[in-house]
Design a protein around this motif. Structure first.
Motif: not given
Length: 1091
Positions: A583-584, A587, A629, A632-633
């Motif tokens: 997830n990171h 981003e 995912k 949502k960023i």
């Protein structure tokens, strides 16, 4: 043409071959082409050969004769025999002719021999006595000796050359016969002549001796390069080639003296000749494994390795670039053809692998010397390392010793090259990204051997260079040259880190390896932060491209559900960067993408690579969870709400941007729309908000059209909008989302695009994006155009497409005759897009075309007439020459004949003739899309005719109109019977080309049934002609073959009957091949389909 004097001919030759005036050369070429087609051609050529005072006159004569003997309709056999004998006597009497004249004349002899290989005169295969003729040359002077070798070499090459204008089956029959009867003897003769040459004292200054050696080596090479089994290997796939030596050649290859001869020739000859000796050894190393038993193969491999050792111990010859390149190919072929387990068993393996490793390291260090050869060395080591897990031998392979050294040499040599490139202004290897990526792909396998050593080296070099870079940035006296050098090294290091990370294999990786990947990745992510912090004041394109490469490799390896969340790659990244999971990482990816799109708007390579990376992320496959995912960023939300030139300058349309820069916008909007679709559902408000910027742009263009009309500004805006909308339309694959787009664009904005096509039809930079947008809108992908039953949208969309195609077609035809270099960009490209759009509409199943006639709407008729007008403006040669045009025209014709035969039957005879001729020519096209569509089209046409004839006896009133349509077409066919007869021959020929057209055999055989049913009398004549052309003892068998072909086949075209005929046809082909498989069987040039 009027008779031309010798002096005039020589002047024309001089103008053609030596002239600098283009107009004169074109005129000379035109006159000389007329000479080739004139009845006096042979006499004029003889005059040039016997009395011409220049070599160019003799060359022209040879060229003209070559074209004459190569015609599809051959000259009489007596005339060809006379030409061959004349040329043999001519070169024998004048051995001092210019080399290029002798070469051209020898080519004529080779062509005559090949094309007449099976021809019989007085019970003799008259053209096969060429070997005896050559032996006479070998008994003469050195010049005659060379000519004899040239004849054999050219004949071998000609026999191997595929002429796609002739049946491939006939070529294979000739080549196979030549292989079985003559090729081995030629190879043995060439090797014996080389032995004799080597046994004599070599005088390297003697040009005749050098020329003889060169032609002998070329002859051997042509023999070894022969396509023994008809595989037509792709020459570009050099490292995958295996030479399929015939089994009866085993004795030649089992003799150690054969290999020793060519190794001795390499060491004895100067570079120009030793290079050819190495080329022969490359083929010897590629000999198929099954030629030998296991002990024989081991012995043969031992002799090859012994030769490699000898070359590496005496490496002086490798200083020549040609020798070096061929030796690298030789090494790569060794591993391609032999297993690592076999190599380690060779007696001198430890010493040879050490020598090869040292040679590779030296080669990598001298990166500027023959850089294209490095590919073969890396191929060798890549395949060696990849084979390690499968080696069962107890003998040490030593790769764990040498592979890390190879990796280190590659890494350090690339870093050291940067300073030299910058200082001396040399071509930067990083600019050739295709080569760099290919080498890195090979290196990633090698680097994973003893991976700890690779990682330690990269960490050390990365830290060292990053520290030096930071020192330079903070230095009071910055040296731009040193900064450029340091950035170049960092670019290489980032590429290398991406390579080793991307080389991770699930079944060989360990937690320790993943932790090392995390250690390396930390450094690249830190470098990203450092480089982005310096924007926009300072930047480096090469570093940015390298970073994008790394991010893509990391994405493929560590992002998605294929890995456990506990992967050790994130352990170190969590400590240093706070990146704990994918997830990171996502981003970080999106932040980098936004930064690049914001600050690199004027750098097309960076923008293009960034958008490709974004596109790959947006696809999500096979891990759709990535899309959930991504949306949502915050960076993604920002892009969805602010896709304007204010935030992303590459979307701007001002004069500082060339029109080609706008192409990347399609990719951008495709990716962005995929992200929008994740949560869009049926939310029309959100879609309207997303389209708000495009709405404003269209309204601006509308105002420009209504008021001041600033042409250039409006044009640029429309090009950008067309590209944007095409990207959006491509990504909208559901009915709901596509309907939102249609409601947004129709009718207001489509009319603006119509207006643009009408105004700027002369400018393909404007019309092409608009036409492509319309073609995309017509695509019923995933049934997205299946509107509700109460919706007229399908018809409305087709009406708009019809208007645009008609507008463009009418306007483009007004351009008149265009030059050869302008006809495709200005005319044919647009026509091909129109045809693609029309084909999508006809095959989309979202429009009931009968409605148009029922309600008096002429849009359907208009677009079909526009199709015909555009078609008649294109020559048949252009239809097949331009691939995109042929791949849009023939599928469209397939659709028209399948569902709209009433339109086809209503066409004028000249148009029908044009269409049928284009089908006939397309049948033998190499493009499978073209030829298979031609088969299907023919089947529809002939089936329609056959059904019409079947219904002639029963004509109820309701069939009267249909009957009239069929009657028109039938009348045309009766007036022009030769059209379908020629087509039947071509379809039968296509059915026979099994190797090239496996996917079309059944459909072409069904075509034969259709045409045979329609032309039953002609089919009977063809059958009789074929049978009578064969020897008397074969005729009864052939007649039975034809009877078996039609056994159980009825006089109809029902599916069951077609299937039966297809089965019979397969048996028929096999039986015919067996019956005609006889040396010297008489062949009819018009019946090559049965050869």
């Amino acid at each position: 043409m009027p008779c031309i004097t010798l002096a005039e001919l020589e002047v024309l030759c001089s103008q053609l071959y030596e002239g600098t005036d283009l107009a004169q050369r074109i005129q000379a070429e035109k006159v000389l082409l007329e000479l080739i087609n004139s009845p006096e051609c042979l006499s004029q050529c003889q005059l040039l050969l016997e009395q011409g005072t220049t070599s160019y006159a003799q060359l022209l004569a040879a060229t003209c004769i070559s074209k004459l003997v190569s015609r599809t309709t051959p000259l009489p056999i007596e005339q060809r025999i006379d030409i061959r004998n004349y040329i043999l006597n001519y070169v024998a009497s004048q051995p001092k002719l210019a080399p290029f004249v002798i070469q051209a004349l020898v080519q004529v002899i080779a062509k005559i021999t090949k094309l007449g290989w099976f021809e019989v005169q007085k019970d003799q295969l008259i053209f096969r006595d060429i070997i005896a003729d050559v032996k006479k040359f070998l008994q003469g002077t050195v010049d005659h000796y060379i000519i004899g070798v040239m004849i054999l070499s050219e004949l071998t090459q000609e026999m191997n050359l595929v002429d796609y204008s002739r049946p491939s089956a006939k070529h294979r029959k000739i080549a196979t016969s030549f292989r079985d009867t003559s090729l081995k003897d030629i190879l043995v003769l060439a090797c014996s002549l080389l032995k004799e040459l080597l046994a004599k004292p070599l005088n390297l200054q003697d040009q005749q001796q050098q020329s003889l050696a060169m032609h002998l080596l070329k002859l051997v090479l042509n023999c070894l390069n022969f396509d023994f089994i008809g595989s037509s290997a792709d020459e570009s796939a050099d490292d995958l080639c295996t030479v399929q030596i015939p089994t009866n050649w085993r004795t030649i290859f089992l003799e150690p003296e054969t290999l020793d001869l060519f190794f001795d020739l390499y060491h004895s000859f100067p570079p120009m000749l030793s290079q050819l000796a190495l080329s022969c050894l490359v083929q010897f190393a590629s000999t198929r494994r099954s030629l030998f038993s296991n002990p024989e193969r081991a012995k043969y491999l031992g002799n090859l390795i012994k030769g490699v050792k000898r070359i590496l111990e005496n490496p002086q010859g490798l200083s020549d670039p040609g020798n070096y390149h061929e030796f690298c190919r030789f090494l790569a072929r060794l591993k391609t053809n032999y297993q690592l387990g076999e190599l380690v068993m060779v007696k001198d393996y430890p010493e040879v692998i050490r020598l090869i490793a040292n040679f590779t390291i030296t080669s990598l260090q001298h990166w500027e010397f023959v850089p294209n050869s490095v590919h073969y060395l890396l191929t060798l080591w890549q395949r060696m390392v990849a084979s390690v897990p499968f080696v069962k031998s107890t003998e040490p392979h030593l790769l764990d010793t040498y592979a890390p050294e190879i990796t280190k040499a590659y890494i350090t040599s690339r870093l050291e090259s940067v300073a030299v490139v910058v200082r001396d202004g040399l071509d930067d290897p990083l600019d050739d990204t295709a080569t760099v990526f290919q080498q890195l792909e090979q290196l990633c396998t090698v680097s994973r051997c003893e991976y700890e050593k690779t990682c330690a080296l990269l960490v050390q070099l990365f830290d060292q260079n990053a520290q030096n870079y930071q020192k330079l940035l903070h230095s009071s006296s910055r040296n731009p040259l040193e900064i450029t050098v340091q950035e170049g090294r960092l670019a290489w290091l980032v590429y290398l880190v991406g390579t080793v990370v991307g080389g991770r294999l699930t079944y060989t990786s360990t937690d320790e390896h993943d932790a090392m990947d995390g250690e390396l990745s930390c450094r690249v992510f830190q470098l990203i932060s450092l480089m982005d912090a310096r924007l926009p004041q300072s930047s480096n394109e090469k570093v940015e491209l390298a970073i994008l490469w790394f991010l893509d490799q990391f994405r493929k390896t560590y992002v998605g559900d294929q890995l456990q969340r506990t992967s050790k790659v994130y352990a170190r990244m969590s400590e240093v960067l706070g990146i704990t999971d994918d997830n990171h990482v996502l981003e970080t990816f999106m932040a980098k993408i936004v930064t690049n799109l914001k600050y690199w708007g004027r750098c097309e390579p960076v923008i293009s690579r960034t958008l490709q990376f974004l596109n790959d992320l947006s696809v999500g496959y096979p891990f759709n969870c990535i899309l959930l995912k991504l949306v949502k960023i915050d960076a993604v939300k920002f892009m969805l709400q602010n896709h304007t030139s204010k935030h992303f300058p590459f979307l701007g349309v001002n004069d500082n941007y060339c029109l080609s820069d706008l192409r990347c916008r399609t990719t951008f909007y495709t990716a962005l729309t995929r992200l929008l679709m994740v949560d869009l559902g049926e939310d029309e408000d959100e879609f309207e908000n997303f389209m708000l910027h495009l709405t404003v742009s269209f309204e601006t263009v509308t105002q420009i059209f209504s008021n001041s009309f600033k042409q250039e500004e409006a044009k640029r805006m429309l090009i950008g909008l067309a590209r944007d909308l095409r990207g959006i339309a491509f990504a909208l694959n559901t009915k709901t989302s596509y309907t939102m787009l249609f409601d947004w664009i129709y009718p207001s904005y489509l009319s603006i695009l119509q207006r643009a096509v009408e105004l700027w039809y002369r400018e393909p930079a404007c019309t092409t994006p608009i036409l492509k947008l319309m073609a995309e809108l017509m695509q019923n992908r995933s049934q997205r155009l299946n509107f509700d039953v109460s919706s007229p949208n399908g018809i409305l969309l087709f009406r708009e497409a019809s208007k645009m195609i008609c507008t463009y077609g009418n306007q483009i035809l007004s351009l008149g005759t265009l030059s050869k270099d302008q006809v495709y960009p200005l005319k044919l490209k647009g026509i091909s897009i129109c045809y693609s759009a029309l084909k999508s509409a006809l095959c989309g199943n979202y429009v009931s075309f009968g409605v148009f006639k029922l309600y008096g709407d002429n849009h359907f008729d208009n677009v079909l007439q526009a199709f015909v007008k555009m078609l008649l403006s294109v020559s048949h040669s252009d239809l097949l020459q331009y691939r995109k045009l042929s791949q849009s025209y023939y599928p469209l014709l397939d659709c028209l004949t399948q569902d709209h035969m009433s339109f086809i039957t209503s066409l004028e005879p000249c148009v029908l003739m044009y269409i049928l001729t284009s089908i006939s020519e397309g049948l033998t096209a190499l493009d499978t899309v073209v030829s298979s569509n031609c088969c299907a089209t023919l089947d529809y046409i002939v089936t329609y005719l056959f059904k019409h004839i079947a219904k002639e006896g029963k004509k109820p009133l309701r069939c009267r109109e249909i009957s009239q349509d069929g009657q028109r077409l039938l009348h045309f066919m009766q007036q022009n019977p030769e059209v379908l007869q020629q087509v039947q021959l071509r379809v039968a020929h296509l059915s026979n080309r099994i190797i090239e057209f496996m996917n079309k055999i059944s459909i072409s055989q069904v075509c034969i049934l259709s045409i045979s049913a329609f032309l039953s009398q002609y089919f009977s004549e063809l059958r009789g002609s074929l049978i009578n052309s064969q020897p008397a003892n074969k005729r009864e068998v052939l007649d039975q073959c034809f009877r078996n072909l039609m056994e159980g086949v009825e006089q109809n075209l029902l599916v069951k009957n077609r299937d039966r005929f297809t089965q019979n046809m397969s048996v028929f082909r096999r039986d015919m091949a067996e019956t005609l498989r006889c040396e010297g069987a008489t062949e009819s040039s018009s019946l090559d389909m049965m050869s």
